[in-house]
Motif scaffolding. Structure first.
Motif, PDB file in Angstrom:
ATOM      1  N   LEU A   6       6.174 -37.842 -21.821  1.00 34.26           N
ATOM      2  CA  LEU A   6       5.763 -37.181 -20.396  1.00 34.26           C
ATOM      3  C   LEU A   6       5.276 -35.634 -20.452  1.00 34.26           C
ATOM      4  O   LEU A   6       4.180 -35.225 -20.004  1.00 34.26           O
ATOM      5  CB  LEU A   6       6.346 -37.573 -19.234  1.00 34.26           C
ATOM      6  CG  LEU A   6       6.122 -39.023 -19.051  1.00 34.26           C
ATOM      7  CD1 LEU A   6       6.807 -39.498 -17.693  1.00 34.26           C
ATOM      8  CD2 LEU A   6       4.647 -39.302 -18.583  1.00 34.26           C
ATOM      9  N   GLN A   7       6.558 -34.913 -20.770  1.00 26.57           N
ATOM     10  CA  GLN A   7       6.478 -33.578 -20.624  1.00 26.57           C
ATOM     11  C   GLN A   7       5.408 -32.783 -21.472  1.00 26.57           C
ATOM     12  O   GLN A   7       4.515 -31.928 -21.308  1.00 26.57           O
ATOM     13  CB  GLN A   7       7.889 -32.942 -20.703  1.00 26.57           C
ATOM     14  CG  GLN A   7       7.732 -31.459 -20.548  1.00 26.57           C
ATOM     15  CD  GLN A   7       9.275 -30.814 -20.889  1.00 26.57           C
ATOM     16  OE1 GLN A   7       9.957 -31.614 -21.682  1.00 26.57           O
ATOM     17  NE2 GLN A   7       9.350 -29.742 -20.477  1.00 26.57           N
ATOM     18  N   THR A   8       5.209 -33.296 -22.785  1.00 28.86           N
ATOM     19  CA  THR A   8       4.194 -32.922 -23.825  1.00 28.86           C
ATOM     20  C   THR A   8       2.825 -33.280 -23.418  1.00 28.86           C
ATOM     21  O   THR A   8       2.032 -32.253 -23.359  1.00 28.86           O
ATOM     22  CB  THR A   8       4.558 -33.549 -25.049  1.00 28.86           C
ATOM     23  OG1 THR A   8       5.733 -33.299 -25.582  1.00 28.86           O
ATOM     24  CG2 THR A   8       3.368 -32.862 -26.148  1.00 28.86           C
ATOM     25  N   ILE A  33      -0.224 -30.307 -21.650  1.00 28.95           N
ATOM     26  CA  ILE A  33      -1.531 -30.044 -22.178  1.00 28.95           C
ATOM     27  C   ILE A  33      -2.524 -30.123 -21.331  1.00 28.95           C
ATOM     28  O   ILE A  33      -3.543 -29.479 -21.188  1.00 28.95           O
ATOM     29  CB  ILE A  33      -1.792 -31.162 -23.146  1.00 28.95           C
ATOM     30  CG1 ILE A  33      -0.840 -30.898 -24.440  1.00 28.95           C
ATOM     31  CG2 ILE A  33      -3.088 -30.962 -24.055  1.00 28.95           C
ATOM     32  CD1 ILE A  33      -0.755 -31.956 -25.726  1.00 28.95           C
ATOM     33  N   LEU A  34      -2.257 -31.201 -20.321  1.00 32.09           N
ATOM     34  CA  LEU A  34      -3.362 -31.368 -19.225  1.00 32.09           C
ATOM     35  C   LEU A  34      -3.360 -30.250 -18.087  1.00 32.09           C
ATOM     36  O   LEU A  34      -4.175 -29.733 -17.815  1.00 32.09           O
ATOM     37  CB  LEU A  34      -2.718 -32.800 -18.633  1.00 32.09           C
ATOM     38  CG  LEU A  34      -3.856 -33.333 -17.391  1.00 32.09           C
ATOM     39  CD1 LEU A  34      -5.194 -33.382 -18.101  1.00 32.09           C
ATOM     40  CD2 LEU A  34      -3.344 -34.601 -16.774  1.00 32.09           C
ATOM     41  N   LEU A  74      -5.556 -25.300 -15.851  1.00 28.67           N
ATOM     42  CA  LEU A  74      -5.428 -23.975 -15.388  1.00 28.67           C
ATOM     43  C   LEU A  74      -6.474 -23.098 -16.038  1.00 28.67           C
ATOM     44  O   LEU A  74      -6.729 -21.914 -15.640  1.00 28.67           O
ATOM     45  CB  LEU A  74      -4.136 -23.535 -15.822  1.00 28.67           C
ATOM     46  CG  LEU A  74      -3.166 -24.048 -15.011  1.00 28.67           C
ATOM     47  CD1 LEU A  74      -1.825 -23.249 -15.487  1.00 28.67           C
ATOM     48  CD2 LEU A  74      -3.094 -23.891 -13.548  1.00 28.67           C
ATOM     49  N   THR A  75      -7.113 -23.516 -16.973  1.00 27.43           N
ATOM     50  CA  THR A  75      -8.279 -22.573 -17.756  1.00 27.43           C
ATOM     51  C   THR A  75      -9.774 -22.871 -17.182  1.00 27.43           C
ATOM     52  O   THR A  75     -10.620 -21.795 -17.513  1.00 27.43           O
ATOM     53  CB  THR A  75      -8.401 -22.975 -19.383  1.00 27.43           C
ATOM     54  OG1 THR A  75      -8.668 -24.346 -19.474  1.00 27.43           O
ATOM     55  CG2 THR A  75      -6.924 -22.749 -19.842  1.00 27.43           C
ATOM     56  N   SER A 129      -0.705 -32.091 -11.031  1.00 27.49           N
ATOM     57  CA  SER A 129      -0.055 -31.777 -12.258  1.00 27.49           C
ATOM     58  C   SER A 129       1.109 -30.876 -12.101  1.00 27.49           C
ATOM     59  O   SER A 129       1.964 -31.025 -12.773  1.00 27.49           O
ATOM     60  CB  SER A 129      -0.966 -30.884 -12.854  1.00 27.49           C
ATOM     61  OG  SER A 129      -0.555 -30.232 -14.236  1.00 27.49           O
ATOM     62  N   VAL A 130       1.006 -29.921 -11.029  1.00 23.34           N
ATOM     63  CA  VAL A 130       2.221 -29.191 -10.636  1.00 23.34           C
ATOM     64  C   VAL A 130       3.444 -29.925 -10.023  1.00 23.34           C
ATOM     65  O   VAL A 130       4.477 -29.787 -10.309  1.00 23.34           O
ATOM     66  CB  VAL A 130       2.103 -27.991  -9.973  1.00 23.34           C
ATOM     67  CG1 VAL A 130       3.169 -27.284  -9.310  1.00 23.34           C
ATOM     68  CG2 VAL A 130       1.163 -27.055 -10.446  1.00 23.34           C
TER      69      VAL A 130
END
Length: 198
Positions: free
Chosen positions: A65-67, A71-72, A77-78, A103-104
């Protein structure tokens, strides 16, 4: 004449040794014909060993999940630094901000399990750690699904225009429900029924 002494370790009524028995290592357990191999696969472990194994399984799932969420989150954020971000409508900006918050929040949930592990460390309450981490992990998976659906819908809305994003989001939600709910629970149900019939 003296009595003949039988060599040590020889059986009294043991017949001639079969060739396959002579080649078999000592102490080898022979499975009887027709026996189910699954019946001997139960783990012989204490309750503490089972808790440790469950915690290890949770950590492995958290790594996956962390990986994905890293990425998401990086992708989300970009977006504000892209030239077209200023052209987003108010609704699109609101959806984007909700996705960033989700996401946060997912990242915070993942880190909360680590914080609980530190808090419970050497307190001999690891069952509570595993039980509560399981609940948090289920909530995290649900939020990841919502974030994936929202991100896909937002991208389709930006590329193809209004209305297409909603269709893409609903379609992907159906796919996720099948992959994450219908399929695993269906396989589990069939496996449990098969076990009861044996």
């Amino acid at each position: 004449m003296g009595k003949r002494v039988r060599p040590a370790g020889s059986g009294g009524n043991r017949g001639p040794v079969k060739p396959d028995e002579a080649a078999r290592p000592s102490g080898t357990v022979v499975r009887q014909a027709g026996a189910h191999p699954e019946r001997g696969m139960e783990r012989r472990e204490t309750s503490l060993e089972r808790i440790d194994r469950n915690w290890t399984d949770i950590l492995q799932e958290l790594r996956v999940l962390q990986t994905g969420i890293q990425i998401l989150t990086g992708f989300l954020l970009t977006l504000p630094f892209q030239p077209r971000f200023s052209d987003l409508s108010r609704t699109q900006v609101l959806i984007y901000l909700c996705l960033v918050v989700l996401s946060v929040l997912i990242t915070a949930l993942i880190m909360s399990m680590v914080v609980m592990h530190r808090t419970f460390f050497q307190r001999r309450i690891k069952p509570e750690l595993v039980r509560n981490s399981d609940i948090l992990l289920r909530v995290t998976i649900m939020l990841v699904g919502l974030t994936l659906i929202g991100t896909l819908g937002l991208v389709f809305d930006l590329v193809l225009g209004s209305g297409k994003g909603a269709i893409a989001g609903v379609g992907f939600a159906v796919i996720l429900i099948f992959l994450w709910v219908v399929l695993p629970f269906g396989i589990r149900r069939r496996a449990l029924l098969h076990r009861r019939r044996r």
